[in-house]
Design an enzyme around this catalytic site. Structure first.
Site, mmCIF file in Angstrom:
data_model
loop_
_atom_site.group_PDB
_atom_site.id
_atom_site.type_symbol
_atom_site.label_atom_id
_atom_site.label_comp_id
_atom_site.label_asym_id
_atom_site.label_seq_id
_atom_site.Cartn_x
_atom_site.Cartn_y
_atom_site.Cartn_z
ATOM 1 N N TYR A 1 0.842 -1.201 0.000
ATOM 2 C CA TYR A 1 0.000 0.000 0.000
ATOM 3 C C TYR A 1 0.878 1.253 0.000
ATOM 4 C CZ TYR A 1 -3.364 3.483 1.703
ATOM 5 O OH TYR A 1 -4.142 4.612 1.857
ATOM 6 N N LYS B 1 1.259 4.555 -2.656
ATOM 7 C CA LYS B 1 1.028 5.966 -2.313
ATOM 8 C C LYS B 1 2.273 6.819 -2.596
ATOM 9 C CE LYS B 1 -3.279 5.467 -1.378
ATOM 10 N NZ LYS B 1 -4.285 6.051 -2.264
HETATM 11 N N1 LIG Z 1 -8.885 6.137 5.510
HETATM 12 C C1 LIG Z 1 -7.636 6.587 5.673
HETATM 13 O O1 LIG Z 1 -7.120 6.663 6.818
HETATM 14 C C2 LIG Z 1 -6.801 7.031 4.512
HETATM 15 C C3 LIG Z 1 -7.216 6.895 3.205
HETATM 16 N N2 LIG Z 1 -6.405 7.345 2.181
HETATM 17 C C4 LIG Z 1 -6.799 7.213 0.787
HETATM 18 O O2 LIG Z 1 -8.013 7.943 0.574
HETATM 19 C C5 LIG Z 1 -8.789 7.298 -0.435
HETATM 20 C C6 LIG Z 1 -10.187 7.019 0.103
HETATM 21 O O3 LIG Z 1 -10.078 6.197 1.259
HETATM 22 P P1 LIG Z 1 -11.328 5.839 2.199
HETATM 23 O O4 LIG Z 1 -12.449 6.725 1.928
HETATM 24 O O5 LIG Z 1 -10.805 5.731 3.563
HETATM 25 O O6 LIG Z 1 -11.658 4.356 1.669
HETATM 26 P P2 LIG Z 1 -13.040 3.549 1.691
HETATM 27 O O7 LIG Z 1 -12.667 2.116 1.520
HETATM 28 O O8 LIG Z 1 -13.855 3.938 2.845
HETATM 29 O O9 LIG Z 1 -13.785 4.060 0.353
HETATM 30 C C7 LIG Z 1 -13.206 3.819 -0.899
HETATM 31 C C8 LIG Z 1 -14.247 4.008 -1.988
HETATM 32 O O10 LIG Z 1 -13.598 3.694 -3.233
HETATM 33 C C9 LIG Z 1 -14.418 2.775 -3.965
HETATM 34 N N3 LIG Z 1 -13.578 1.929 -4.802
HETATM 35 C C10 LIG Z 1 -12.760 0.927 -4.405
HETATM 36 N N4 LIG Z 1 -12.194 0.340 -5.455
HETATM 37 C C11 LIG Z 1 -12.653 0.990 -6.553
HETATM 38 C C12 LIG Z 1 -12.432 0.840 -7.926
HETATM 39 N N5 LIG Z 1 -11.641 -0.133 -8.424
HETATM 40 N N6 LIG Z 1 -13.029 1.695 -8.791
HETATM 41 C C13 LIG Z 1 -13.867 2.646 -8.307
HETATM 42 N N7 LIG Z 1 -14.151 2.817 -7.013
HETATM 43 C C14 LIG Z 1 -13.531 2.007 -6.141
HETATM 44 C C15 LIG Z 1 -15.175 1.995 -2.894
HETATM 45 O O11 LIG Z 1 -16.352 1.381 -3.418
HETATM 46 C C16 LIG Z 1 -15.450 3.055 -1.855
HETATM 47 O O12 LIG Z 1 -16.648 3.744 -2.129
HETATM 48 C C17 LIG Z 1 -8.026 6.041 -0.823
HETATM 49 O O13 LIG Z 1 -7.246 6.315 -1.972
HETATM 50 C C18 LIG Z 1 -7.128 5.798 0.376
HETATM 51 O O14 LIG Z 1 -5.982 5.058 0.038
HETATM 52 C C19 LIG Z 1 -5.198 7.928 2.430
HETATM 53 C C20 LIG Z 1 -4.773 8.096 3.699
HETATM 54 C C21 LIG Z 1 -5.515 7.663 4.844
HETATM 55 C C1 LIG Z 2 -1.987 5.627 6.475
HETATM 56 C C2 LIG Z 2 -3.246 4.981 6.379
HETATM 57 O O1 LIG Z 2 -3.763 4.563 7.348
HETATM 58 C C3 LIG Z 2 -3.833 4.877 5.168
HETATM 59 C C4 LIG Z 2 -5.017 4.008 5.066
HETATM 60 O O2 LIG Z 2 -3.425 5.484 4.219
#
Ligand SMILES: NC(=O)C1=CN([C@@H]2O[C@H](COP(=O)(O)OP(=O)(O)OC[C@H]3O[C@@H](n4cnc5c(N)ncnc54)[C@H](O)[C@@H]3O)[C@@H](O)[C@H]2O)C=CC1
Ligand SMILES: CC(=O)C(C)=O
Length: 252
Positions: free
Chosen positions: A148, A152
């Protein structure tokens, strides 16, 4: 009305971004692999916002998404490549399947979105804004998230390079780098950490939050506030940056 696409807009951070951009006056194309969620979020924010199916791992899907949005609304102004997945696997137990899925969705998904949006902005002859999802794990390797974290860091490389090549067209490319955001993604990370480390569910998240200077977990709205700025003219002189929004976990 300006038009923004938010991938992964059906829940979590993406949903928060959709809600903020709609408040900012955008018509939002809420694109997700979960079309039901995308439709529900779009219907709840107004501004003619609409749900779309997309699997960002498919270049054809992302190309069609941009074409469909332009056919529906006449233009594209902002592309938020937010969709992403996380897989918690200790390095020595890394599976090829998880590695492939992470690269396909987190890296290729952001790449296709940046590529298709850039082509559309150039075709329109307008400046445009591309905003990619990186992470605190794109600034420092996060254990046990080697694959992961690699994705990023890759998003940062893509963001910097695209910013340099697209600046001549007035297109800016930036990334947001959240810390620990309380979404379904972190529910799953916590569940996997509890399995791996044999600790009760909730304990890993609690311990991680103790390391946040501002003393609380992050909300999707915290991230959306930064994205709102990056989508606005106020950020016109910022490009190629991967900006931390993490409550003071990582200092660069
Ligand atoms: N939650 C966290 O602590 C962090 C999240 N991020 C990044 O932020 C972004 C959003 O994360 P969250 O909202 O927490 O995740 P989440 O899992 O809650 O939501 C992700 C969304 O993306 C959709 N998705 C997944 N695969 C897909 C695909 N192949 N095509 C289209 N849609 C797809 C899902 O259906 C879902 O609605 C991600 O890129 C994640 O890596 C970055 C840092 C921290
Ligand atoms: C750092 C972290 O928790 C993600 C999901 O990016």
């Amino acid at each position: 009305m300006k038009v923004a696409i938010v991938t992964g807009g059906g829940q979590g951070i993406g949903e928060g971004i959709v809600r903020q951009l709609a408040q900012d006056g955008f018509t939002v194309a809420v694109a997700d692999i979960n079309k039901d969620n995308a439709d529900k979020v779009a219907a709840s924010v107004g501004n003619d916002s609409k749900g779309y199916y997309v699997n960002v791992a498919s270049h054809d899907d992302v190309k069609k998404l941009v074409e469909d949005v332009v056919a529906d609304f006449g233009q594209l102004d902002v592309m938020v490549n937010n969709a992403g997945i996380c897989r918690v696997e200790p390095f020595l137990e890394q599976t090829d399947k998880a590695l492939d899925d992470l690269l396909d969705i987190n890296v290729k998904g952001a790449f296709y979105g940046t590529y298709e949006a850039a082509h559309q902005f150039i075709k329109q002859g307008t400046k445009g804004k591309i905003i990619n999802a990186s992470s605190i794990a794109g600034h420092e390797g996060f254990t046990p998230l080697a694959a992961y974290s690699a994705t990023k860091f890759a998003v940062r490389g893509l963001t910097q390079t695209a910013a340099k090549e697209l600046a001549q067209y007035g297109i800016t490319v930036n990334a947001f780098c959240p810390g620990i955001v309380l979404t379904p993604m972190w529910d799953e990370i916590d569940r996997r950490l509890s399995e791996i480390n044999h600790v009760p569910v909730g304990e890993s998240l609690k311990k991680t939050i103790e390391g946040i200077a501002l003393g609380r977990g992050e909300t999707p709205a915290d991230v959306a506030n930064l994205v709102s700025f990056l989508a606005s003219e106020k950020s016109d002189y910022i490009t190629g940056q991967a900006i931390l929004v993490d409550g003071g976990m990582k200092y660069v």
